[in-house]
Design a protein around this motif. Structure first.
Motif, PDB file in Angstrom:
ATOM      1  N   ASP A 126       0.797  -1.229   0.000  1.00 40.12           N
ATOM      2  CA  ASP A 126       0.000   0.000   0.000  1.00 40.12           C
ATOM      3  C   ASP A 126       0.832   1.283   0.000  1.00 40.12           C
ATOM      4  O   ASP A 126       0.274   2.378   0.161  1.00 40.12           O
ATOM      5  CB  ASP A 126      -0.930   0.010   1.228  1.00 40.12           C
ATOM      6  CG  ASP A 126      -1.998  -1.076   1.159  1.00 40.12           C
ATOM      7  OD1 ASP A 126      -2.429  -1.411   0.025  1.00 40.12           O
ATOM      8  OD2 ASP A 126      -2.396  -1.588   2.218  1.00 40.12           O
TER       9      ASP A 126
ATOM     10  N   THR B 203      -3.157   6.007  -0.720  1.00 42.55           N
ATOM     11  CA  THR B 203      -3.265   5.414   0.619  1.00 42.55           C
ATOM     12  C   THR B 203      -3.235   6.535   1.644  1.00 42.55           C
ATOM     13  O   THR B 203      -2.384   7.424   1.560  1.00 42.55           O
ATOM     14  CB  THR B 203      -2.056   4.481   0.873  1.00 42.55           C
ATOM     15  OG1 THR B 203      -2.075   3.434  -0.100  1.00 42.55           O
ATOM     16  CG2 THR B 203      -2.106   3.870   2.274  1.00 42.55           C
TER      17      THR B 203
ATOM     18  N   GLU C  54      -8.185   4.735  -1.591  1.00 47.01           N
ATOM     19  CA  GLU C  54      -8.726   3.378  -1.754  1.00 47.01           C
ATOM     20  C   GLU C  54      -8.478   2.559  -0.507  1.00 47.01           C
ATOM     21  O   GLU C  54      -9.164   1.569  -0.262  1.00 47.01           O
ATOM     22  CB  GLU C  54      -8.068   2.660  -2.939  1.00 47.01           C
ATOM     23  CG  GLU C  54      -8.459   3.185  -4.309  1.00 47.01           C
ATOM     24  CD  GLU C  54      -7.713   4.451  -4.645  1.00 47.01           C
ATOM     25  OE1 GLU C  54      -6.565   4.618  -4.187  1.00 47.01           O
ATOM     26  OE2 GLU C  54      -8.283   5.296  -5.366  1.00 47.01           O
ATOM     27  N   VAL C  55      -7.439   2.940   0.256  1.00 42.50           N
ATOM     28  CA  VAL C  55      -7.131   2.199   1.477  1.00 42.50           C
ATOM     29  C   VAL C  55      -6.554   3.164   2.507  1.00 42.50           C
ATOM     30  O   VAL C  55      -5.822   4.089   2.165  1.00 42.50           O
ATOM     31  CB  VAL C  55      -6.173   1.010   1.183  1.00 42.50           C
ATOM     32  CG1 VAL C  55      -4.869   1.476   0.568  1.00 42.50           C
ATOM     33  CG2 VAL C  55      -5.904   0.184   2.425  1.00 42.50           C
ATOM     34  N   SER C  56      -6.934   2.959   3.754  1.00 42.90           N
ATOM     35  CA  SER C  56      -6.399   3.834   4.805  1.00 42.90           C
ATOM     36  C   SER C  56      -5.929   3.022   6.004  1.00 42.90           C
ATOM     37  O   SER C  56      -6.422   1.911   6.253  1.00 42.90           O
ATOM     38  CB  SER C  56      -7.454   4.852   5.259  1.00 42.90           C
ATOM     39  OG  SER C  56      -8.531   4.225   5.933  1.00 42.90           O
ATOM     40  N   TYR C  57      -4.955   3.604   6.698  1.00 45.11           N
ATOM     41  CA  TYR C  57      -4.467   3.089   7.988  1.00 45.11           C
ATOM     42  C   TYR C  57      -4.676   4.207   8.989  1.00 45.11           C
ATOM     43  O   TYR C  57      -4.173   5.312   8.791  1.00 45.11           O
ATOM     44  CB  TYR C  57      -2.972   2.753   7.920  1.00 45.11           C
ATOM     45  CG  TYR C  57      -2.669   1.558   7.036  1.00 45.11           C
ATOM     46  CD1 TYR C  57      -2.430   0.314   7.582  1.00 45.11           C
ATOM     47  CD2 TYR C  57      -2.658   1.698   5.660  1.00 45.11           C
ATOM     48  CE1 TYR C  57      -2.184  -0.783   6.775  1.00 45.11           C
ATOM     49  CE2 TYR C  57      -2.412   0.600   4.832  1.00 45.11           C
ATOM     50  CZ  TYR C  57      -2.175  -0.641   5.412  1.00 45.11           C
ATOM     51  OH  TYR C  57      -1.950  -1.721   4.612  1.00 45.11           O
TER      52      TYR C  57
ATOM     53  N   THR D  50     -10.110  -4.585   6.964  1.00 43.75           N
ATOM     54  CA  THR D  50      -9.454  -5.846   6.575  1.00 43.75           C
ATOM     55  C   THR D  50      -8.431  -6.297   7.613  1.00 43.75           C
ATOM     56  O   THR D  50      -8.122  -7.480   7.691  1.00 43.75           O
ATOM     57  CB  THR D  50      -8.739  -5.703   5.218  1.00 43.75           C
ATOM     58  OG1 THR D  50      -7.719  -4.710   5.347  1.00 43.75           O
ATOM     59  CG2 THR D  50      -9.716  -5.332   4.116  1.00 43.75           C
TER      60      THR D  50
ATOM     61  N   ARG E 142      -6.800  -1.105   9.145  1.00 47.63           N
ATOM     62  CA  ARG E 142      -6.676  -0.966   7.686  1.00 47.63           C
ATOM     63  C   ARG E 142      -8.078  -1.104   7.099  1.00 47.63           C
ATOM     64  O   ARG E 142      -8.774  -2.083   7.359  1.00 47.63           O
ATOM     65  CB  ARG E 142      -5.770  -2.048   7.102  1.00 47.63           C
ATOM     66  CG  ARG E 142      -5.644  -1.966   5.569  1.00 47.63           C
ATOM     67  CD  ARG E 142      -4.791  -3.098   5.008  1.00 47.63           C
ATOM     68  NE  ARG E 142      -4.541  -2.951   3.576  1.00 47.63           N
ATOM     69  CZ  ARG E 142      -5.361  -3.410   2.616  1.00 47.63           C
ATOM     70  NH1 ARG E 142      -6.488  -4.028   2.932  1.00 47.63           N
ATOM     71  NH2 ARG E 142      -5.060  -3.236   1.339  1.00 47.63           N
TER      72      ARG E 142
ATOM     73  N   GLU F 106     -10.408  -0.784   3.500  1.00 52.26           N
ATOM     74  CA  GLU F 106     -10.514  -0.611   2.042  1.00 52.26           C
ATOM     75  C   GLU F 106     -11.803   0.137   1.761  1.00 52.26           C
ATOM     76  O   GLU F 106     -12.858  -0.232   2.263  1.00 52.26           O
ATOM     77  CB  GLU F 106     -10.523  -1.977   1.345  1.00 52.26           C
ATOM     78  CG  GLU F 106      -9.180  -2.668   1.441  1.00 52.26           C
ATOM     79  CD  GLU F 106      -9.149  -4.035   0.761  1.00 52.26           C
ATOM     80  OE1 GLU F 106     -10.198  -4.476   0.229  1.00 52.26           O
ATOM     81  OE2 GLU F 106      -8.076  -4.673   0.784  1.00 52.26           O
ATOM     82  N   TRP F 107     -11.674   1.203   0.957  1.00 51.22           N
ATOM     83  CA  TRP F 107     -12.829   2.056   0.645  1.00 51.22           C
ATOM     84  C   TRP F 107     -13.235   1.841  -0.806  1.00 51.22           C
ATOM     85  O   TRP F 107     -12.419   2.030  -1.709  1.00 51.22           O
ATOM     86  CB  TRP F 107     -12.482   3.541   0.842  1.00 51.22           C
ATOM     87  CG  TRP F 107     -11.996   3.866   2.225  1.00 51.22           C
ATOM     88  CD1 TRP F 107     -10.695   4.072   2.608  1.00 51.22           C
ATOM     89  CD2 TRP F 107     -12.787   4.004   3.407  1.00 51.22           C
ATOM     90  NE1 TRP F 107     -10.644   4.345   3.950  1.00 51.22           N
ATOM     91  CE2 TRP F 107     -11.910   4.306   4.471  1.00 51.22           C
ATOM     92  CE3 TRP F 107     -14.155   3.917   3.681  1.00 51.22           C
ATOM     93  CZ2 TRP F 107     -12.347   4.512   5.777  1.00 51.22           C
ATOM     94  CZ3 TRP F 107     -14.598   4.117   4.980  1.00 51.22           C
ATOM     95  CH2 TRP F 107     -13.697   4.416   6.002  1.00 51.22           C
TER      96      TRP F 107
END
Ligand code: SAH
Length: 209
Positions: free
Chosen positions: A46, A119, A148-151, A174, A203, A205-206
């Motif tokens: 990511d 990210t 699209e993805v975040s932490y 996830t 984590r 996912e969007w």
């Protein structure tokens, strides 16, 4: 890929806030936790060749951690201009050549629309201070919009809130892990020199990002 502990060592030079503001919940992420989050993101594919956005970047700890792992570019967003000045100095200390933009803006209404796969990594305000309630929710809404993805790092006990927010916003949690977080005494209302809290990292996912 370099190790997590090598990344922690590289991030040890990152300076924190000169005059931390309680109203903005300015708690710097320790290098160990930042290395943990960024290394996990890198292992999941990511970071490399992606745009990485750090919402509420403060003095740049997570942005700089990501910058050391081969992203296309990094954007750090914060409302506090003086924190961003320190972040720019920290960038020189860390010595990365990755393009980084420091954007002084409200992360809950950020003028961002990255055209490349993106990210988000963030340790946002937890929304615990008067006037800043639900800040964590508003930061997640921005992550849902721009990535699209975040932490994201949250305080202990956030699982129900994060799961529900993700489900309501076309997101899927996830991965989740717990990490110890030592907070140094920096505000008058803290009565101990350090407080240990368990931070939780999610984590997500969007679909809409
Ligand atoms: N992410 C940094 C700092 C965490 S403290 C680190 O990991 O060290 C939270 C940060 O959020 C502070 O820098 C504070 O100035 C910033 N912040 C608070 N409200 C904000 C808002 N609405 N928009 C952008 N930044 C904000």
């Amino acid at each position: 890929m370099a190790t997590r502990s090598a990344l922690e060592t590289q991030l040890a030079v990152v300076a924190g806030f000169d005059n931390p503001r309680a109203d903005l919940e300015q708690y710097p992420t320790p290098a160990g936790l930042a290395a943990h989050v960024v290394h996990a993101a890198d292992l999941n594919g990511d970071v490399e060749d992606r745009v990485v956005v750090d919402l509420g970047t403060g003095t740049g700890m997570l942005a700089l951690g990501a910058a050391l792992r081969g992203p296309k570019s990094v954007v750090g967003v914060d409302v506090d201009r003086s924190a961003l000045t320190t972040a720019a100095q920290n960038r020189r200390r860390v010595g990365t050549k990755t393009p980084i933009g420091w954007v002084c803006a409200d992360a809950t209404d950020a003028p961002l629309c990255p055209p490349d796969p993106t990210t988000v990594v963030m340790n946002p305000p937890f929304g615990a201070q008067d006037g800043n309630e639900h800040a964590d929710r508003a930061f997640l809404a921005t992550a849902a919009r721009v990535s699209e993805v975040s932490y994201s790092v949250h305080n202990a006990g956030s699982e129900g809130f994060v799961e529900a927010f993700a489900a309501d916003n076309a997101g899927t949690v996830t991965h989740a892990f717990r990490a110890p977080l030592e907070i140094d005494r920096q505000f008058e209302f803290h009565d101990a020199d350090t407080a240990a809290v368990d931070a939780e990292v999610y984590r997500i996912e969007w679909a809409a990002g």
